[in-house]
Write an enzyme that holds these catalytic residues in place. Sequence first.
Site, PDB file in Angstrom:
ATOM      1  N   LYS A 116       0.849  -1.420  -0.112  1.00 30.34           N
ATOM      2  CA  LYS A 116       0.036   0.113   0.104  1.00 30.34           C
ATOM      3  C   LYS A 116       0.810   1.411  -0.009  1.00 30.34           C
ATOM      4  CE  LYS A 116      -2.767  -3.004  -0.561  1.00 30.34           C
ATOM      5  NZ  LYS A 116      -3.613  -3.324  -1.607  1.00 30.34           N
ATOM      6  N   GLU A 200      -2.032   8.088   7.797  1.00 34.45           N
ATOM      7  CA  GLU A 200      -2.838   9.094   6.876  1.00 34.45           C
ATOM      8  C   GLU A 200      -3.751   9.954   7.729  1.00 34.45           C
ATOM      9  OE1 GLU A 200      -5.140   7.074   4.071  1.00 34.45           O
ATOM     10  OE2 GLU A 200      -3.387   6.391   2.940  1.00 34.45           O
ATOM     11  N   ARG A 292      -7.756  -7.354  -9.500  1.00 30.35           N
ATOM     12  CA  ARG A 292      -8.487  -8.766  -9.795  1.00 30.35           C
ATOM     13  C   ARG A 292     -10.034  -8.375 -10.145  1.00 30.35           C
ATOM     14  NH1 ARG A 292      -9.370  -7.752  -4.163  1.00 30.35           N
ATOM     15  NH2 ARG A 292     -11.503  -7.193  -3.673  1.00 30.35           N
TER      16      ARG A 292
HETATM   17  C1  MV4 Z   1      -9.272   5.388   4.889  1.00 32.76           C
HETATM   18  C2  MV4 Z   1     -10.718   5.757   5.713  1.00 32.76           C
HETATM   19  C3  MV4 Z   1     -10.755   6.979   6.094  1.00 32.76           C
HETATM   20  N1  MV4 Z   1      -9.405   7.728   6.047  1.00 32.76           N
HETATM   21  N2  MV4 Z   1      -8.491   6.209   4.861  1.00 32.76           N
HETATM   22  C4  MV4 Z   1     -10.665   0.751   4.530  1.00 32.76           C
HETATM   23  C5  MV4 Z   1     -10.327  -0.244   3.530  1.00 32.76           C
HETATM   24  C6  MV4 Z   1      -9.017   0.464   3.082  1.00 32.76           C
HETATM   25  N3  MV4 Z   1      -9.335   0.101   1.487  1.00 32.76           N
HETATM   26  C7  MV4 Z   1      -9.084   1.912   3.317  1.00 32.76           C
HETATM   27  N4  MV4 Z   1      -9.990   2.141   4.203  1.00 32.76           N
HETATM   28  C8  MV4 Z   1     -10.611   3.243   4.755  1.00 32.76           C
HETATM   29  N5  MV4 Z   1      -9.257   4.087   4.715  1.00 32.76           N
HETATM   30  C9  MV4 Z   1      -8.412   7.226   5.604  1.00 32.76           C
HETATM   31  N6  MV4 Z   1      -7.430   8.154   5.432  1.00 32.76           N
HETATM   32  C10 MV4 Z   1     -11.779   4.922   5.897  1.00 32.76           C
HETATM   33  C11 MV4 Z   1     -11.375   3.538   5.434  1.00 32.76           C
HETATM   34  C12 MV4 Z   1     -12.541   2.800   5.633  1.00 32.76           C
HETATM   35  C13 MV4 Z   1     -13.561   2.255   4.580  1.00 32.76           C
HETATM   36  C14 MV4 Z   1     -12.994   2.536   3.181  1.00 32.76           C
HETATM   37  C15 MV4 Z   1     -13.820   2.031   2.109  1.00 32.76           C
HETATM   38  C16 MV4 Z   1     -14.858   1.315   2.411  1.00 32.76           C
HETATM   39  C17 MV4 Z   1     -15.374   0.927   3.717  1.00 32.76           C
HETATM   40  C18 MV4 Z   1     -14.651   1.431   4.705  1.00 32.76           C
HETATM   41  C19 MV4 Z   1     -15.099   1.335   5.932  1.00 32.76           C
HETATM   42  C20 MV4 Z   1     -14.163   1.802   7.073  1.00 32.76           C
HETATM   43  C21 MV4 Z   1     -13.196   2.721   6.838  1.00 32.76           C
END
Ligand code: MV4
Length: 507
Positions: A116, A200, A292
């Site tokens: 990542k 972040e 994917r």
């Molecule tokens: C975040 C975020 C808020 N702020 N990054 C969760 C999975 C991963 N792909 C990254 N994720 C998140 N990153 C920052 N800087 C909130 C999430 C996140 C989230 C993102 C997409 C779909 C569902 C989620 C559920 C909780 C938190």
Amino acid sequence: MFRKVLVANRGEIALRIIRACRELGIRTVAVYSDPDAMAPHVREADEAVHIGAAPSTESYLRGERIIDAARQTGAEAIHPGYGFLAEREWFSKAVRDAGLIFIGPPPEAIAAMGSKTAARQLAVRAGVPVVPGTSEPLRDADEARKLAATFGYPVLLKAAAGGGGKGMRVVAREDDLSGALDAARREARNAFGDDAVYIEKYLAGPRHVEIQIIADQHGTVLSLGERECSVQRRHQKMIEEAPSVAVTPELRRRMGATAVEAARAAGYVNAGTCEFLLDRDGRFYFLEMNTRLQVEHPVTELVTGIDIVQWQLRIAAGERLPFRQEDIAPNGWAIECRITSEDPAHGFLPSTGRIRYLRIPGGPGVRWDGGIGIGSEVGLHYDPMLAKLIVWAPTRDAAITRMHRALLELTIDGVATSRDFHLRVMEDAEFRRGDIDIQWLERRLDSLTRVPPPPEGATIAAIAAMLLAERDRRAPAISTSASGPSGAAVDESGWLHAARRDGLRAG
Ligand code: MV4
């Protein structure tokens, strides 16, 4: 085009790939574990090879056995589906080294997006917006404190080897930072064998919007538009739709162009997805790329008219994409509900048992991508997703109404399922307004999982569903969640009751 393809997966996605192969005139080879000997994907494929015991580490994750099976049967290519081996760089490489074709991205593209921090660096270099933060692993708590002070609390600690929400820690204040860093490192080391963690700014209440891209081997990279995936619980998506109510044609163009840039920077080929957070002001931030085919690809297929799985096969065989970006625009609205063997009334506890009765919805605009049949044994070895119910309609409102109707037609007897939960979501006023973000479901879970009284102005269909649910509670003989004795013959009284109830519902 290939003459024979091995499908290195099970369940609904194996069937989806077999169907695409059939339409292209390609013969298929299934692989299966002990408990899957009679599974639908084995029955539907032209040939099948046994690869081991029930645990996926003994079967569907055994890359070398799967490559051997392809060699033995004369398959020229392997489609990994999603999960299992789909995003393992070594597998993509091993398939290539065996002189076979991996139906997916090259190992270099998987590697570029797998870390990542590397993916963030790549995005930054390509001019793709990312959330304020670092693209290098943190050295210590002191460095974390200095960085957090520059972009302000709350902050989010993420595992560099993570993704999909594993190994994340929200930190609300400086006092908690050092302890959270230790915890995140421990979790990351245990889960991934790599304790690298980066930081972040934490965005509160965004939507999760992702862009489907497709790239051929000749330099054409196209965006197939967005999917709205905010309705999720503990990083498991439950409902997806295309398009998103929050995305205008202008935003779609900008997010699409951004995703295409990220894919180009990674040397991407085949189908992939860029995940973004979208805030209330329409600003979007790249999170990660899924290298994917995704579970939710059907909603994009239904609004674009493009068969993504067929194009994965054609691209892998060297064909050129014949579309121009200007010609790709969403038509109508598609919604997908993931039908899982989890009991919403009991905290989504996984449910096991044998499918004793199954009534699959049909009619206009309804698609069922399923991996079960009557007699299927649902255990705990694999993912609880039994099927996806997908609908298309001209408008979002019509799609929600159609999904509600299709869910009413669905009967699964033998295991508890997420069906009733999906019915409650389709009836929900906030959902119907499109007023959702990534925290919406967790916020509303209690109210959605206890059956509410009919609200003012509810549709006939909604009230009918509630009355049926009420009657089901009072007459437990007609059970949708009975987990019958495993291995027993079909329980006649159970399915007769279910069949009778179908008649009532259809009336
Ligand atoms: C975040 C975020 C808020 N702020 N990054 C969760 C999975 C991963 N792909 C990254 N994720 C998140 N990153 C920052 N800087 C909130 C999430 C996140 C989230 C993102 C997409 C779909 C569902 C989620 C559920 C909780 C938190």
